[in-house]
Motif scaffolding. Structure first.
Motif, PDB file in Angstrom:
ATOM      1  N   VAL A 113      42.803  43.487  66.444  1.00  0.00           N
ATOM      2  CA  VAL A 113      41.584  43.592  65.632  1.00  0.00           C
ATOM      3  C   VAL A 113      41.738  42.734  64.377  1.00  0.00           C
ATOM      4  CG1 VAL A 113      40.185  45.170  64.225  1.00  0.00           C
ATOM      5  CG2 VAL A 113      40.981  45.883  66.499  1.00  0.00           C
ATOM      6  N   THR A 114      42.908  42.845  63.747  1.00  0.00           N
ATOM      7  CA  THR A 114      43.169  42.069  62.532  1.00  0.00           C
ATOM      8  C   THR A 114      43.100  40.574  62.819  1.00  0.00           C
ATOM      9  OG1 THR A 114      44.536  43.814  61.598  1.00  0.00           O
ATOM     10  CG2 THR A 114      44.924  41.599  60.765  1.00  0.00           C
ATOM     11  N   ALA A 115      43.711  40.144  63.911  1.00  0.00           N
ATOM     12  CA  ALA A 115      43.734  38.711  64.245  1.00  0.00           C
ATOM     13  C   ALA A 115      42.324  38.178  64.492  1.00  0.00           C
ATOM     14  CB  ALA A 115      44.618  38.484  65.471  1.00  0.00           C
ATOM     15  N   ILE A 116      41.498  38.964  65.163  1.00  0.00           N
ATOM     16  CA  ILE A 116      40.119  38.520  65.453  1.00  0.00           C
ATOM     17  C   ILE A 116      39.330  38.391  64.151  1.00  0.00           C
ATOM     18  CG2 ILE A 116      37.940  39.264  66.511  1.00  0.00           C
ATOM     19  CD1 ILE A 116      39.753  40.504  68.768  1.00  0.00           C
ATOM     20  N   LEU A 117      39.504  39.364  63.252  1.00  0.00           N
ATOM     21  CA  LEU A 117      38.794  39.288  61.972  1.00  0.00           C
ATOM     22  C   LEU A 117      39.287  38.091  61.161  1.00  0.00           C
ATOM     23  CD1 LEU A 117      38.703  43.084  61.001  1.00  0.00           C
ATOM     24  CD2 LEU A 117      36.828  41.690  61.867  1.00  0.00           C
ATOM     25  N   ARG A 118      40.609  37.883  61.158  1.00  0.00           N
ATOM     26  CA  ARG A 118      41.160  36.749  60.399  1.00  0.00           C
ATOM     27  C   ARG A 118      40.670  35.420  60.958  1.00  0.00           C
ATOM     28  NH1 ARG A 118      47.156  39.371  59.288  1.00  0.00           N
ATOM     29  NH2 ARG A 118      46.556  40.419  57.346  1.00  0.00           N
ATOM     30  N   SER A 119      40.483  35.375  62.265  1.00  0.00           N
ATOM     31  CA  SER A 119      40.001  34.117  62.860  1.00  0.00           C
ATOM     32  C   SER A 119      38.591  33.788  62.394  1.00  0.00           C
ATOM     33  CB  SER A 119      40.045  34.204  64.390  1.00  0.00           C
ATOM     34  OG  SER A 119      39.040  35.089  64.852  1.00  0.00           O
ATOM     35  N   ALA A 120      37.872  34.800  61.905  1.00  0.00           N
ATOM     36  CA  ALA A 120      36.521  34.568  61.364  1.00  0.00           C
ATOM     37  C   ALA A 120      36.556  34.350  59.864  1.00  0.00           C
ATOM     38  CB  ALA A 120      35.626  35.761  61.697  1.00  0.00           C
ATOM     39  N   GLY A 121      37.764  34.244  59.308  1.00  0.00           N
ATOM     40  CA  GLY A 121      37.893  33.966  57.882  1.00  0.00           C
ATOM     41  C   GLY A 121      37.994  35.196  57.006  1.00  0.00           C
ATOM     42  N   VAL A 122      38.095  36.376  57.616  1.00  0.00           N
ATOM     43  CA  VAL A 122      38.196  37.613  56.833  1.00  0.00           C
ATOM     44  C   VAL A 122      39.638  37.788  56.359  1.00  0.00           C
ATOM     45  CG1 VAL A 122      37.910  40.125  56.877  1.00  0.00           C
ATOM     46  CG2 VAL A 122      36.356  38.670  58.196  1.00  0.00           C
ATOM     47  N   THR A 123      39.810  38.136  55.087  1.00  0.00           N
ATOM     48  CA  THR A 123      41.128  38.487  54.567  1.00  0.00           C
ATOM     49  C   THR A 123      41.355  39.973  54.833  1.00  0.00           C
ATOM     50  OG1 THR A 123      40.940  36.827  52.815  1.00  0.00           O
ATOM     51  CG2 THR A 123      42.565  38.588  52.489  1.00  0.00           C
ATOM     52  N   VAL A 124      42.281  40.292  55.730  1.00  0.00           N
ATOM     53  CA  VAL A 124      42.547  41.682  56.098  1.00  0.00           C
ATOM     54  C   VAL A 124      43.819  42.132  55.400  1.00  0.00           C
ATOM     55  CG1 VAL A 124      42.880  43.315  57.997  1.00  0.00           C
ATOM     56  CG2 VAL A 124      41.460  41.273  58.339  1.00  0.00           C
ATOM     57  N   LEU A 125      43.723  43.195  54.623  1.00  0.00           N
ATOM     58  CA  LEU A 125      44.837  43.651  53.789  1.00  0.00           C
ATOM     59  C   LEU A 125      45.415  44.968  54.300  1.00  0.00           C
ATOM     60  CD1 LEU A 125      43.215  43.020  50.281  1.00  0.00           C
ATOM     61  CD2 LEU A 125      44.789  41.505  51.523  1.00  0.00           C
ATOM     62  N   GLU A 126      46.744  45.068  54.266  1.00  0.00           N
ATOM     63  CA  GLU A 126      47.415  46.351  54.477  1.00  0.00           C
ATOM     64  C   GLU A 126      48.693  46.344  53.636  1.00  0.00           C
ATOM     65  OE1 GLU A 126      46.655  49.419  55.819  1.00  0.00           O
ATOM     66  OE2 GLU A 126      48.483  49.753  54.658  1.00  0.00           O
ATOM     67  N   GLY A 127      48.600  47.009  52.506  1.00  0.00           N
ATOM     68  CA  GLY A 127      49.738  47.044  51.591  1.00  0.00           C
ATOM     69  C   GLY A 127      49.978  45.721  50.898  1.00  0.00           C
ATOM     70  N   GLU A 128      48.932  44.972  50.690  1.00  0.00           N
ATOM     71  CA  GLU A 128      49.069  43.657  50.054  1.00  0.00           C
ATOM     72  C   GLU A 128      47.799  43.336  49.284  1.00  0.00           C
ATOM     73  OE1 GLU A 128      49.524  40.972  53.398  1.00  0.00           O
ATOM     74  OE2 GLU A 128      48.249  42.332  54.528  1.00  0.00           O
ATOM     75  N   GLY A 129      47.864  42.252  48.513  1.00  0.00           N
ATOM     76  CA  GLY A 129      46.711  41.867  47.703  1.00  0.00           C
ATOM     77  C   GLY A 129      46.313  40.434  47.964  1.00  0.00           C
ATOM     78  N   ALA A 130      45.130  40.086  47.499  1.00  0.00           N
ATOM     79  CA  ALA A 130      44.630  38.711  47.596  1.00  0.00           C
ATOM     80  C   ALA A 130      43.887  38.407  46.304  1.00  0.00           C
ATOM     81  CB  ALA A 130      43.702  38.554  48.792  1.00  0.00           C
ATOM     82  N   VAL A 131      43.966  37.147  45.878  1.00  0.00           N
ATOM     83  CA  VAL A 131      43.353  36.733  44.616  1.00  0.00           C
ATOM     84  C   VAL A 131      42.272  35.701  44.903  1.00  0.00           C
ATOM     85  CG1 VAL A 131      43.767  35.689  42.361  1.00  0.00           C
ATOM     86  CG2 VAL A 131      45.521  37.149  43.400  1.00  0.00           C
ATOM     87  N   PHE A 132      41.138  35.871  44.234  1.00  0.00           N
ATOM     88  CA  PHE A 132      40.006  34.953  44.397  1.00  0.00           C
ATOM     89  C   PHE A 132      39.563  34.496  43.018  1.00  0.00           C
ATOM     90  CE2 PHE A 132      40.157  38.060  47.738  1.00  0.00           C
ATOM     91  CZ  PHE A 132      40.063  37.294  48.889  1.00  0.00           C
ATOM     92  N   LYS A 133      39.155  33.267  42.907  1.00  0.00           N
ATOM     93  CA  LYS A 133      38.665  32.756  41.641  1.00  0.00           C
ATOM     94  C   LYS A 133      37.142  32.841  41.639  1.00  0.00           C
ATOM     95  CE  LYS A 133      39.812  29.281  38.256  1.00  0.00           C
ATOM     96  NZ  LYS A 133      40.657  28.116  37.956  1.00  0.00           N
ATOM     97  N   VAL A 134      36.609  33.596  40.705  1.00  0.00           N
ATOM     98  CA  VAL A 134      35.157  33.777  40.590  1.00  0.00           C
ATOM     99  C   VAL A 134      34.760  33.264  39.211  1.00  0.00           C
ATOM    100  CG1 VAL A 134      33.260  35.427  40.534  1.00  0.00           C
ATOM    101  CG2 VAL A 134      35.154  35.758  42.140  1.00  0.00           C
ATOM    102  N   GLY A 135      34.015  32.175  39.166  1.00  0.00           N
ATOM    103  CA  GLY A 135      33.748  31.547  37.880  1.00  0.00           C
ATOM    104  C   GLY A 135      35.090  31.126  37.293  1.00  0.00           C
TER     105      GLY A 135
END
Lengths: 96, 258
Positions: free
Chosen positions: B80-102
């Motif tokens: 499930v995670t791999a399919i979502l990631r293939s669509a560009g979704v960042t899937v998190l489990e015990g981890e973080g992700a950083v995005f630049k907004v403005g």
């Protein structure tokens, strides 16, 4: 005293317990079958089974009612199942 | 200010293909990122995950997700995670992700979380192996969340969001039967958030709960289960707290320049 006509007083209790288990089995079927539905509240009030919740699609709502009719064919069932609204929100919440 | 769109418990299957896409296509006007708070599928089957992936692919904002218990039901969460990631979704489990907004760095820390109950009314790591395993699993999720939030702080994020499927607080469960609260969330998640710090906590799972809550440390909690918010998603405008704005933004700039 459980004698005479009052002895039948045990029967309504037994019926109520039976209904409780049947409702539990209905909930297990809703979870276990294709629906995977865990969000319905099913309660026995006033000799009627009430099903309340939000279904994802109209097909899901029909399926829930069908399974309920199969599990509880001899009981009146009332359903207040609304459909999920998949429209965009019209306002944000400000969090400061 | 950042604009966060969030929804959980969309429970997609083949019969709901396309249901959310019209609303998601409005995101470019109203949100900077979209959070998906688990239970994206009905049974966690790959074909259901593909429906979700198609629903969010190519959206103009980053999409960040955690899985829910439904997404684990078929015991193929990696697929499930791999399919979502293939669509560009960042899937998190015990981890973080950083995005630049403005000009600001926005961090999202995610875990599915698990149950166990709330302080004073919860399960313990005691007794049968199954019971110990249950509580250990929740503790492991909470530890992962705490570590991810701490890393986001070190990265200089101006905003930090904790994304879970299970609830960190009982507040947002109001409306659910009290007896099932231990299956809906755990105070260990809130404790991790309060210790590491966060600006907003978003979860799903409790269909009959309520939207608004707070951790005991004062972090705003929002239950975005779709039956609760009754829309395709909710939008939260997060404003920087005046007391911490200088410190956090300065930290973010330092990281960005490095």
């Amino acid at each position: 005293m459980a004698t005479g006509p009052d002895a039948a007083a045990g029967k309504p209790g037994a019926t109520a317990r039976n209904t409780e288990y049947r409702i539990a089995h209905l909930q297990e079927r809703l979870v276990g079958e294709e629906l995977a539905e865990m969000g319905m509240r099913i309660e026995y009030r006033g000799d009627t089974v009430h099903i309340t919740g939000t279904a994802s699609t109209a097909g899901d709502r029909e399926a829930i009612l069908r399974v309920a009719a199969e599990e509880l064919p001899d009981m009146p069932v009332r359903a207040d199942i609304v459909l999920a609204d998949a429209t965009a929100p019209d306002h944000p919440e400000e969090i400061s | 200010m950042i604009r966060v769109a969030a929804v959980g418990d969309i429970h997609m299957g083949k019969d709901s293909r396309g249901l959310f896409r019209p609303a998601f296509e409005t995101l470019h006007d109203c949100a900077d990122l979209l959070l998906l708070a688990g239970d994206l599928t009905r049974h966690g089957k790959p074909d259901e995950a593909q429906v979700v992936a198609d629903e969010v692919t190519g959206l103009p904002v980053p999409v960040v997700a955690v899985l829910g218990n439904h997404d684990h039901h078929d015991e193929r969460p990696e697929e499930v995670t791999a399919i979502l990631r293939s669509a560009g979704v960042t899937v998190l489990e015990g981890e973080g992700a950083v995005f630049k907004v403005g000009g600001a760095l926005v961090g999202v820390a995610g875990t599915k979380g698990f149950g166990g109950g709330f302080a004073g009314r919860c399960g313990s790591e005691f007794g049968e192996p199954e019971m110990k395993s249950f509580v250990r699993r929740t503790r492991s999720c909470a530890d992962g969340l705490r570590g991810a939030l701490e890393q986001l702080a070190q990265a200089g994020c101006a905003f930090r969001i904790a994304l879970t499927h299970f609830s960190p607080v009982p507040d947002t469960l109001a409306g659910e039967p009290l007896e099932i609260y231990p299956f809906l969330g755990s105070y260990l998640l809130a404790e991790a958030m309060d210790e590491a710090g966060a600006d907003l906590a978003v979860h799903g799972h409790a269909h009959q709960g309520t939207e608004h809550g707070l951790t005991s440390g004062g972090i705003r909690v929002r239950n975005v289960a779709q039956p609760v918010i009754r829309r395709a998603f909710a939008i939260y405008h997060l404003h920087e707290h005046p007391d911490v704005k200088g410190v956090k933004v300065a930290g973010g700039v330092e990281v960005a320049e490095a």
